[in-house]
Write a protein that holds these residues in place. Structure first.
Motif, PDB file in Angstrom:
ATOM      1  N   THR A 122      -3.393  61.526 -24.674  1.00 35.66           N
ATOM      2  CA  THR A 122      -3.012  60.485 -23.761  1.00 35.66           C
ATOM      3  C   THR A 122      -1.712  60.093 -23.402  1.00 35.66           C
ATOM      4  O   THR A 122      -1.235  60.055 -22.003  1.00 35.66           O
ATOM      5  CB  THR A 122      -3.828  59.273 -23.962  1.00 35.66           C
ATOM      6  OG1 THR A 122      -3.467  58.707 -25.284  1.00 35.66           O
ATOM      7  CG2 THR A 122      -5.313  59.404 -24.190  1.00 35.66           C
ATOM      8  N   ARG A 124       0.435  62.367 -23.465  1.00 30.05           N
ATOM      9  CA  ARG A 124       0.883  63.526 -22.771  1.00 30.05           C
ATOM     10  C   ARG A 124       0.693  63.700 -21.586  1.00 30.05           C
ATOM     11  O   ARG A 124       1.254  64.287 -20.404  1.00 30.05           O
ATOM     12  CB  ARG A 124       0.580  64.788 -23.765  1.00 30.05           C
ATOM     13  CG  ARG A 124       1.034  66.206 -23.331  1.00 30.05           C
ATOM     14  CD  ARG A 124       0.656  67.131 -24.243  1.00 30.05           C
ATOM     15  NE  ARG A 124       1.036  68.391 -23.658  1.00 30.05           N
ATOM     16  CZ  ARG A 124       0.644  69.498 -24.090  1.00 30.05           C
ATOM     17  NH1 ARG A 124      -0.375  69.840 -24.963  1.00 30.05           N
ATOM     18  NH2 ARG A 124       0.970  71.084 -23.449  1.00 30.05           N
ATOM     19  N   SER A 125      -0.904  63.594 -21.222  1.00 28.08           N
ATOM     20  CA  SER A 125      -1.336  63.392 -19.844  1.00 28.08           C
ATOM     21  C   SER A 125      -0.636  62.401 -18.966  1.00 28.08           C
ATOM     22  O   SER A 125      -0.474  62.606 -17.569  1.00 28.08           O
ATOM     23  CB  SER A 125      -2.802  63.503 -19.899  1.00 28.08           C
ATOM     24  OG  SER A 125      -3.075  62.157 -20.256  1.00 28.08           O
ATOM     25  N   ALA A 126      -0.298  61.174 -19.394  1.00 25.28           N
ATOM     26  CA  ALA A 126       0.292  60.213 -18.865  1.00 25.28           C
ATOM     27  C   ALA A 126       1.647  60.630 -18.289  1.00 25.28           C
ATOM     28  O   ALA A 126       2.277  60.302 -17.329  1.00 25.28           O
ATOM     29  CB  ALA A 126       0.535  58.845 -19.705  1.00 25.28           C
ATOM     30  N   LYS A 127       2.474  61.704 -19.333  1.00 19.06           N
ATOM     31  CA  LYS A 127       3.687  61.952 -18.720  1.00 19.06           C
ATOM     32  C   LYS A 127       3.620  63.104 -17.754  1.00 19.06           C
ATOM     33  O   LYS A 127       4.423  63.164 -16.701  1.00 19.06           O
ATOM     34  CB  LYS A 127       4.216  62.608 -19.982  1.00 19.06           C
ATOM     35  CG  LYS A 127       5.672  62.160 -20.255  1.00 19.06           C
ATOM     36  CD  LYS A 127       6.047  63.077 -21.653  1.00 19.06           C
ATOM     37  CE  LYS A 127       7.129  62.039 -22.275  1.00 19.06           C
ATOM     38  NZ  LYS A 127       7.818  62.581 -23.495  1.00 19.06           N
ATOM     39  N   LYS A 128       2.522  63.638 -17.798  1.00 27.70           N
ATOM     40  CA  LYS A 128       2.338  64.876 -16.819  1.00 27.70           C
ATOM     41  C   LYS A 128       1.974  64.205 -15.252  1.00 27.70           C
ATOM     42  O   LYS A 128       2.335  64.811 -14.297  1.00 27.70           O
ATOM     43  CB  LYS A 128       1.226  65.733 -16.957  1.00 27.70           C
ATOM     44  CG  LYS A 128       1.681  66.837 -17.902  1.00 27.70           C
ATOM     45  CD  LYS A 128       0.351  67.753 -18.244  1.00 27.70           C
ATOM     46  CE  LYS A 128       0.699  69.038 -18.654  1.00 27.70           C
ATOM     47  NZ  LYS A 128      -0.624  69.694 -18.877  1.00 27.70           N
ATOM     48  N   ASN A 129       1.360  63.109 -15.269  1.00 28.44           N
ATOM     49  CA  ASN A 129       0.852  62.539 -14.211  1.00 28.44           C
ATOM     50  C   ASN A 129       2.035  61.740 -13.412  1.00 28.44           C
ATOM     51  O   ASN A 129       2.103  61.465 -12.151  1.00 28.44           O
ATOM     52  CB  ASN A 129      -0.359  61.453 -14.262  1.00 28.44           C
ATOM     53  CG  ASN A 129      -1.439  62.153 -14.909  1.00 28.44           C
ATOM     54  OD1 ASN A 129      -1.632  63.283 -14.387  1.00 28.44           O
ATOM     55  ND2 ASN A 129      -2.436  61.500 -15.256  1.00 28.44           N
ATOM     56  N   LYS A 130       3.184  61.463 -14.126  1.00 32.44           N
ATOM     57  CA  LYS A 130       4.423  60.838 -13.372  1.00 32.44           C
ATOM     58  C   LYS A 130       5.049  61.722 -12.501  1.00 32.44           C
ATOM     59  O   LYS A 130       5.198  62.620 -12.186  1.00 32.44           O
ATOM     60  CB  LYS A 130       5.322  60.362 -14.570  1.00 32.44           C
ATOM     61  CG  LYS A 130       4.800  58.955 -15.143  1.00 32.44           C
ATOM     62  CD  LYS A 130       6.066  58.542 -16.006  1.00 32.44           C
ATOM     63  CE  LYS A 130       5.583  57.450 -16.635  1.00 32.44           C
ATOM     64  NZ  LYS A 130       6.560  56.736 -17.471  1.00 32.44           N
TER      65      LYS A 130
END
Length: 130
Positions: A122, A124-130
């Protein structure tokens, strides 16, 4: 010598308290609270009134066949971990004074790994969405 908070004692059993170093002594369960007394040093003791107990956490292994340790989480002073000769007997005595929904199992080894993996994904995916 320290005075007990209990007026009626239900169970006294040999135990180990994990407070930094291991302390050997006796657990006393009574009508007013949970108490641990060190075997040799009368100044080392733990007294937890039942009103102060938030959770009792049992480490259950092999589908309930073995309980190596249990912890008492208090409302103000943190968590105290203990082990004893007959942990099921101790937990049954505690159940007389603590509601059963406040006695819980701790997470198993694979549950901890699964939770860590989900947390990692989660983040890692939050970092990608930034």
């Amino acid at each position: 010598m320290v005075e007990s908070i209990n007026t009626k004692v239900d169970l006294v059993i040999d135990a180990t308290a994990f407070t930094g170093l291991t302390d050997y002594g006796k657990i006393m369960i009574g009508d007013k609270g949970f108490e641990f007394y060190h075997a040799r040093d009368p100044r080392k003791f733990i007294q937890i009134p039942w009103e102060e107990v938030k959770l009792v956490i049992a480490s259950v292994m092999f589908k309930g066949k073995w309980i190596p340790r249990y912890a008492i989480e208090t409302k103000k002073n943190g968590t105290y971990t203990f082990s004893s000769k007959k942990p099921k007997k101790v937990l049954r005595a505690i159940k007389e004074y603590i509601e059963p929904e406040y006695i819980v199992h701790s997470l198993g080894f694979f549950d901890v790994l699964k939770r860590a993996f989900k947390s990692f994904m989660t983040k890692r995916s939050a970092k990608k969405n930034k």
